[in-house]
Design an enzyme around this catalytic site. Structure first.
Site, PDB file in Angstrom:
ATOM      1  N   MET A  24       0.844  -1.198   0.000  1.00  0.00           N
ATOM      2  CA  MET A  24       0.000   0.000   0.000  1.00  0.00           C
ATOM      3  C   MET A  24       0.878   1.247   0.000  1.00  0.00           C
ATOM      4  O   MET A  24       0.417   2.345   0.308  1.00  0.00           O
ATOM      5  CB  MET A  24      -0.932  -0.003   1.210  1.00  0.00           C
ATOM      6  CG  MET A  24      -1.889  -1.190   1.180  1.00  0.00           C
ATOM      7  SD  MET A  24      -3.376  -0.945   2.182  1.00  0.00           S
ATOM      8  CE  MET A  24      -2.652  -0.720   3.785  1.00  0.00           C
ATOM      9  N   HIS A  28       9.121   1.205   3.168  1.00  0.00           N
ATOM     10  CA  HIS A  28      10.175   1.184   4.184  1.00  0.00           C
ATOM     11  C   HIS A  28      10.954  -0.111   4.012  1.00  0.00           C
ATOM     12  O   HIS A  28      10.690  -0.883   3.077  1.00  0.00           O
ATOM     13  CB  HIS A  28       9.572   1.328   5.583  1.00  0.00           C
ATOM     14  CG  HIS A  28       8.472   0.352   5.897  1.00  0.00           C
ATOM     15  ND1 HIS A  28       8.686  -0.999   5.992  1.00  0.00           N
ATOM     16  CD2 HIS A  28       7.137   0.535   6.102  1.00  0.00           C
ATOM     17  CE1 HIS A  28       7.541  -1.606   6.281  1.00  0.00           C
ATOM     18  NE2 HIS A  28       6.581  -0.704   6.339  1.00  0.00           N
ATOM     19  N   HIS A  31       9.154  -3.430   3.276  1.00  0.00           N
ATOM     20  CA  HIS A  31       8.802  -3.657   1.869  1.00  0.00           C
ATOM     21  C   HIS A  31      10.047  -4.058   1.068  1.00  0.00           C
ATOM     22  O   HIS A  31       9.977  -4.926   0.191  1.00  0.00           O
ATOM     23  CB  HIS A  31       8.197  -2.393   1.259  1.00  0.00           C
ATOM     24  CG  HIS A  31       6.951  -1.898   1.935  1.00  0.00           C
ATOM     25  ND1 HIS A  31       6.932  -0.776   2.717  1.00  0.00           N
ATOM     26  CD2 HIS A  31       5.681  -2.387   1.934  1.00  0.00           C
ATOM     27  CE1 HIS A  31       5.698  -0.581   3.171  1.00  0.00           C
ATOM     28  NE2 HIS A  31       4.920  -1.536   2.719  1.00  0.00           N
ATOM     29  N   GLY A 141       4.712 -10.069   4.134  1.00  0.00           N
ATOM     30  CA  GLY A 141       5.480  -9.939   5.366  1.00  0.00           C
ATOM     31  C   GLY A 141       4.834 -10.677   6.518  1.00  0.00           C
ATOM     32  O   GLY A 141       3.618 -10.625   6.711  1.00  0.00           O
ATOM     33  N   ASP A 144       2.363  -9.118   9.219  1.00  0.00           N
ATOM     34  CA  ASP A 144       0.912  -9.276   9.145  1.00  0.00           C
ATOM     35  C   ASP A 144       0.618 -10.779   9.102  1.00  0.00           C
ATOM     36  O   ASP A 144       0.265 -11.336   8.066  1.00  0.00           O
ATOM     37  CB  ASP A 144       0.386  -8.559   7.898  1.00  0.00           C
ATOM     38  CG  ASP A 144       0.651  -7.062   7.983  1.00  0.00           C
ATOM     39  OD1 ASP A 144      -0.105  -6.374   8.669  1.00  0.00           O
ATOM     40  OD2 ASP A 144       1.644  -6.598   7.400  1.00  0.00           O
ATOM     41  N   GLN A 147      -2.715 -12.129   7.950  1.00  0.00           N
ATOM     42  CA  GLN A 147      -2.868 -11.923   6.510  1.00  0.00           C
ATOM     43  C   GLN A 147      -2.153 -13.021   5.721  1.00  0.00           C
ATOM     44  O   GLN A 147      -2.699 -13.554   4.740  1.00  0.00           O
ATOM     45  CB  GLN A 147      -2.292 -10.551   6.139  1.00  0.00           C
ATOM     46  CG  GLN A 147      -2.248 -10.261   4.652  1.00  0.00           C
ATOM     47  CD  GLN A 147      -1.910  -8.812   4.382  1.00  0.00           C
ATOM     48  OE1 GLN A 147      -2.789  -7.972   4.411  1.00  0.00           O
ATOM     49  NE2 GLN A 147      -0.650  -8.508   4.123  1.00  0.00           N
ATOM     50  N   VAL A 170      10.775  -7.038   9.539  1.00  0.00           N
ATOM     51  CA  VAL A 170      11.923  -6.134   9.660  1.00  0.00           C
ATOM     52  C   VAL A 170      11.629  -5.128  10.770  1.00  0.00           C
ATOM     53  O   VAL A 170      10.540  -4.546  10.825  1.00  0.00           O
ATOM     54  CB  VAL A 170      12.204  -5.413   8.328  1.00  0.00           C
ATOM     55  CG1 VAL A 170      13.402  -4.469   8.476  1.00  0.00           C
ATOM     56  CG2 VAL A 170      12.463  -6.430   7.223  1.00  0.00           C
TER      57      VAL A 170
HETATM   58  P1  AMP Z   1       1.527  -2.680   3.533  1.00  0.00           P
HETATM   59  O1  AMP Z   1       2.077  -1.696   2.536  1.00  0.00           O
HETATM   60  O2  AMP Z   1       1.614  -2.195   4.943  1.00  0.00           O
HETATM   61  O3  AMP Z   1       0.193  -3.240   3.144  1.00  0.00           O
HETATM   62  O4  AMP Z   1       2.519  -3.896   3.492  1.00  0.00           O
HETATM   63  C1  AMP Z   1       2.828  -4.541   2.286  1.00  0.00           C
HETATM   64  C2  AMP Z   1       3.566  -5.804   2.586  1.00  0.00           C
HETATM   65  O5  AMP Z   1       4.735  -5.503   3.320  1.00  0.00           O
HETATM   66  C3  AMP Z   1       2.744  -6.768   3.440  1.00  0.00           C
HETATM   67  O6  AMP Z   1       2.969  -8.089   2.985  1.00  0.00           O
HETATM   68  C4  AMP Z   1       3.301  -6.557   4.803  1.00  0.00           C
HETATM   69  O7  AMP Z   1       3.184  -7.677   5.639  1.00  0.00           O
HETATM   70  C5  AMP Z   1       4.753  -6.288   4.484  1.00  0.00           C
HETATM   71  N1  AMP Z   1       5.384  -5.580   5.596  1.00  0.00           N
HETATM   72  C6  AMP Z   1       4.940  -4.456   6.207  1.00  0.00           C
HETATM   73  N2  AMP Z   1       5.743  -4.137   7.238  1.00  0.00           N
HETATM   74  C7  AMP Z   1       6.704  -5.096   7.291  1.00  0.00           C
HETATM   75  C8  AMP Z   1       7.824  -5.339   8.143  1.00  0.00           C
HETATM   76  N3  AMP Z   1       8.131  -4.539   9.148  1.00  0.00           N
HETATM   77  N4  AMP Z   1       8.584  -6.423   7.890  1.00  0.00           N
HETATM   78  C9  AMP Z   1       8.285  -7.261   6.857  1.00  0.00           C
HETATM   79  N5  AMP Z   1       7.253  -7.077   6.028  1.00  0.00           N
HETATM   80  C10 AMP Z   1       6.473  -6.025   6.244  1.00  0.00           C
END
Ligand code: AMP
Length: 300
Positions: A24, A28, A31, A141, A144, A147, A170
């Site tokens: 989304m 960071h 991602h 990741g 979640d 998820q 991370v």
């Molecule tokens: P989001 O943009 O928050 O929807 O996350 C996109 C993807 O990045 C999802 O699969 C999340 O689980 C993963 N993600 C978000 N934060 C982290 C993190 N700190 N470590 C690893 N994966 C992450």
């Protein structure tokens, strides 16, 4: 790097094996870990960049979700992404979907309970991404954790020919799991938020030292969070990754998840139990050595 809002155009740039990284945005290092994992195993890396309104129950949360497409495209290009799929809402949902993808048995606890409808939104958007892009693998990741479990089960139940690859969480140098929402934490809540990962990392030590009672371990985490000023725990719960049932004993495949409100920001974190060569080991994720790029701007 190609940037498009069209599924057909993404497919026209498929070359060899394709790894998909759904995001989304507001990228960071979490991602980046997914992009790196996809880069290592595939010829073409597709990253989707879409703030999916259907998975937000709360309009204010959707409105305040951080966005910076230009910055994200720069980071994605540097990270080696080949194609960015960045549709508008109307490109993604040409018409209001009348189809529902629901996994009731897996979405009535934890995030599903506290964010009603969230996983219906996640399931339909991930199903659309997998159908429209047709990747060989999709990277998610472990931060979640529910998820990952829901998406894995959905692809198995629907016989979708794609591998769902989980990637360790991370963390920042002090342990806080990276999240796009962290930029909304003020200084004091940012300090208070450390207690979430600390309490989980202590639980990881207990587990590796032989603790097997899920209730006792969760109670320890809950009591540390109750004692932490500025942290309001929503839940501290165990689940088995395969079906999100409650594990009777700490065993490989189970994870311990926390959600808490800190300074008005909702944060989640977890640790995963895995089979080691000599008993169980705990995946605590990995730490980055310095301050996250989330707080660094080009002009800093
Ligand atoms: P989001 O943009 O928050 O929807 O996350 C996109 C993807 O990045 C999802 O699969 C999340 O689980 C993963 N993600 C978000 N934060 C982290 C993190 N700190 N470590 C690893 N994966 C992450």
């Amino acid at each position: 790097m190609i940037v498009t809002g069209s599924f057909a155009e993404v497919r026209s740039h498929r070359d060899g094996s394709v790894g998909l990284v759904p995001t989304m945005g507001y990228l960071h290092e979490g991602h980046l870990a997914l992009i790196d994992a996809a880069r290592r195993s595939h010829d073409t890396v597709v990253m989707s960049l879409f703030v999916n309104a259907l998975q937000f129950g709360d309009a204010a949360d959707l409105a305040s979700y951080p966005r910076d497409t230009e910055r994200d495209l720069g980071i994605a290009e540097q990270a080696g992404v080949d194609v960015v799929f960045a549709p508008t809402h109307d490109e993604m949902y040409e018409r209001e979907p009348l189809t529902r993808v629901v996994l009731p048995a897996m979405t009535q606890r934890m995030e599903g309970l506290h964010r009603p409808g969230h996983f219906d939104g996640v399931a339909i958007v991930v199903a659309k991404l997998l159908a429209g892009i047709q990747p060989d693998a999709a990277y998610f990741g472990r931060k979640d954790a529910q998820q990952v479990a829901v998406v894995s089960r959905m692809t198995q139940d629907l016989s979708l020919p794609v591998a769902i690859v989980p990637v360790p969480t991370v963390r920042e140098a002090d342990g806080l799991a990276l999240s796009s929402r962290n930029v909304r934490l003020g200084d004091e809540p940012r300090r208070a938020a450390r207690e979430i990962s600390r309490s989980l990392l202590l639980a990881a030590e207990e587990i590796e030292a032989g603790a097997t009672d899920p209730g006792m371990i969760a109670a320890g985490v809950r009591s540390r969070l109750e004692d932490a000023p500025g942290v309001a725990a929503e839940y501290v719960e165990w689940a088995d990754g395969a079906d999100l049932g409650v594990p009777p004993i700490v065993r490989p495949g189970a994870f311990l998840a926390v959600a808490a409100l800190v300074g008005g920001v909702r944060l989640i974190d977890n640790i995963h139990v895995e089979a080691g060569s000599d008993g169980v080991v705990v995946d605590r994720g990995v730490r980055i050595g310095e301050t996250s790029m989330l707080y660094r701007r080009e002009d800093d």
